[in-house]
Motif scaffolding. Structure first.
Motif, PDB file in Angstrom:
ATOM      1  N   SER A 186       0.486  -1.600   0.038  1.00  0.00           N
ATOM      2  CA  SER A 186       0.549  -0.550   0.057  1.00  0.00           C
ATOM      3  C   SER A 186       0.317   1.466   0.066  1.00  0.00           C
ATOM      4  CB  SER A 186      -1.017   0.209   1.256  1.00  0.00           C
ATOM      5  OG  SER A 186      -1.555  -1.496   1.351  1.00  0.00           O
ATOM      6  N   LYS A 187       0.914   2.641  -0.587  1.00  0.00           N
ATOM      7  CA  LYS A 187       1.139   3.450  -0.550  1.00  0.00           C
ATOM      8  C   LYS A 187       0.928   3.653   1.199  1.00  0.00           C
ATOM      9  CE  LYS A 187       1.250   8.333  -2.433  1.00  0.00           C
ATOM     10  NZ  LYS A 187       1.010   8.805  -4.152  1.00  0.00           N
ATOM     11  N   MET A 188       2.824   4.432   1.763  1.00  0.00           N
ATOM     12  CA  MET A 188       2.761   4.529   3.149  1.00  0.00           C
ATOM     13  C   MET A 188       2.136   5.550   3.352  1.00  0.00           C
ATOM     14  SD  MET A 188       4.105   1.972   4.213  1.00  0.00           S
ATOM     15  CE  MET A 188       4.844   0.647   3.608  1.00  0.00           C
ATOM     16  N   THR A 189       1.619   6.509   2.123  1.00  0.00           N
ATOM     17  CA  THR A 189       1.664   8.310   3.304  1.00  0.00           C
ATOM     18  C   THR A 189       0.168   8.833   2.121  1.00  0.00           C
ATOM     19  OG1 THR A 189       1.648  10.204   4.011  1.00  0.00           O
ATOM     20  CG2 THR A 189       3.606   9.245   1.883  1.00  0.00           C
ATOM     21  N   LEU A 190      -0.668   9.515   2.533  1.00  0.00           N
ATOM     22  CA  LEU A 190      -1.569  10.376   1.811  1.00  0.00           C
ATOM     23  C   LEU A 190      -1.704  11.565   2.360  1.00  0.00           C
ATOM     24  CD1 LEU A 190      -4.607   7.796   2.265  1.00  0.00           C
ATOM     25  CD2 LEU A 190      -3.227   8.221   0.039  1.00  0.00           C
ATOM     26  N   ASP A 191      -1.150  11.628   3.000  1.00  0.00           N
ATOM     27  CA  ASP A 191      -0.784  13.535   3.245  1.00  0.00           C
ATOM     28  C   ASP A 191       0.158  14.164   3.150  1.00  0.00           C
ATOM     29  OD1 ASP A 191       0.217  12.586   5.282  1.00  0.00           O
ATOM     30  OD2 ASP A 191      -1.507  13.311   7.041  1.00  0.00           O
ATOM     31  N   LYS A 192       1.468  13.126   3.016  1.00  0.00           N
ATOM     32  CA  LYS A 192       2.529  12.934   2.707  1.00  0.00           C
ATOM     33  C   LYS A 192       3.506  13.533   4.066  1.00  0.00           C
ATOM     34  CE  LYS A 192       2.143  13.584  -2.493  1.00  0.00           C
ATOM     35  NZ  LYS A 192       2.545  14.678  -3.567  1.00  0.00           N
ATOM     36  N   GLU A 193       2.324  13.703   4.878  1.00  0.00           N
ATOM     37  CA  GLU A 193       3.186  13.612   6.782  1.00  0.00           C
ATOM     38  C   GLU A 193       2.805  12.657   7.106  1.00  0.00           C
ATOM     39  OE1 GLU A 193       1.082  17.450   7.495  1.00  0.00           O
ATOM     40  OE2 GLU A 193       2.743  18.597   6.659  1.00  0.00           O
ATOM     41  N   HIS A 194       1.895  11.881   7.291  1.00  0.00           N
ATOM     42  CA  HIS A 194       1.750  10.893   8.295  1.00  0.00           C
ATOM     43  C   HIS A 194       1.321   9.606   7.392  1.00  0.00           C
ATOM     44  CE1 HIS A 194       0.524  14.298   9.948  1.00  0.00           C
ATOM     45  NE2 HIS A 194       0.928  13.886  10.781  1.00  0.00           N
ATOM     46  N   PHE A 195       1.973   8.360   8.364  1.00  0.00           N
ATOM     47  CA  PHE A 195       1.243   6.415   7.638  1.00  0.00           C
ATOM     48  C   PHE A 195      -0.212   6.580   7.062  1.00  0.00           C
ATOM     49  CE2 PHE A 195       5.407   5.894   8.521  1.00  0.00           C
ATOM     50  CZ  PHE A 195       6.258   5.228   7.479  1.00  0.00           C
TER      51      PHE A 195
END
Length: 234
Positions: A211-220
């Motif tokens: 899975s993609k680790m982050t969506l907001d690029k700041e948190h898992f």
């Protein structure tokens, strides 16, 4: 002629900002086209004007070359991760490499053996596939890094290595079951539950690592956090 050309460029950039306007490749091409028109006109008039535009174009090229070099090494340049999904913060690369190494060890040995064994069981309604293991930089496009992110990567790496050891042990028991029979319907409830737990582990590992680790690029993502928590509490 020249005032009309310059006026057209200025009008297009009005209210947008010249620097921002020129950062768009299409806009910059339009400027270059205008400069070409100016060259053709000035070529018939005076050499000094031509030299002026030559210097202007060189300054524009130098500016953008310097911007690209600066942005490539500037980890605080947020737009970089938007445009280049393979980008990984330099401070994060060590943690990502260890995580990927643990993932490859798990998939290329223990999970591969597990999948092979599970596929030998007749009547087990589960289609299992191992994904391609390549460095998926777009999963790790965090724009900042802190101690929590580092600690999470270290924890997740350790969990994957522990899962590998766990599967290796459970494979011995699975071999014993398969040597007796490969017919799922002939298994006891305890054996079926044991096999289902192994299937669930593989599915959960897929979720945790693919899975993609982050969506907001700041948190898992919560999905990744849940998956690793399940693996930790196997």
């Amino acid at each position: 002629m020249v005032p009309f050309i310059i006026g057209g460029i200025a009008l297009a950039a009005t209210g947008y900002g010249v620097k921002k306007y020129l950062e768009n490749d299409d806009n910059r091409d339009k400027v270059i086209d205008k400069l070409d028109d100016a060259y053709n006109w000035l070529d018939k008039t005076e050499q000094k004007g031509l030299e002026f535009f030559d210097n202007l174009e060189k300054k524009v090229d130098d500016h953008f070359d310097n911007e690209r070099k600066r942005n490539k090494n500037d980890i605080l340049y947020v737009d970089l991760s938007d445009n280049d999904e393979s980008y990984i913060l330099p401070e994060l690369k060590e943690y990502v490499e260890k995580f990927e190494s643990a993932t490859r060890k798990l998939y290329n040995s223990s999970l591969l053996d597990l999948q092979t064994a599970l596929n030998e069981i007749k009547g087990l309604e589960r289609d299992l596939h191992l994904p391609s293991l390549s460095l998926r930089g777009k999963k790790y496009n965090f724009v900042s890094i802190n101690d929590d992110i580092k600690a999470s990567f270290e924890s997740y790496t350790a969990i994957l290595l522990n899962i590998k050891e766990h599967i290796d042990i459970e494979l011995d028991k699975l071999d014993e079951i398969l040597l007796k029979s490969n017919d799922y319907s002939s298994y006891s409830d305890e054996e079926k539950l044991f096999i289902q737990k192994l299937v669930n582990i593989q599915v959960t590992v897929d979720t945790a690592t693919q899975s993609k680790m982050t969506l907001d690029k700041e948190h898992f993502t919560r999905e990744v956090k849940r998956a690793f928590k399940k693996l930790e509490n196997k």
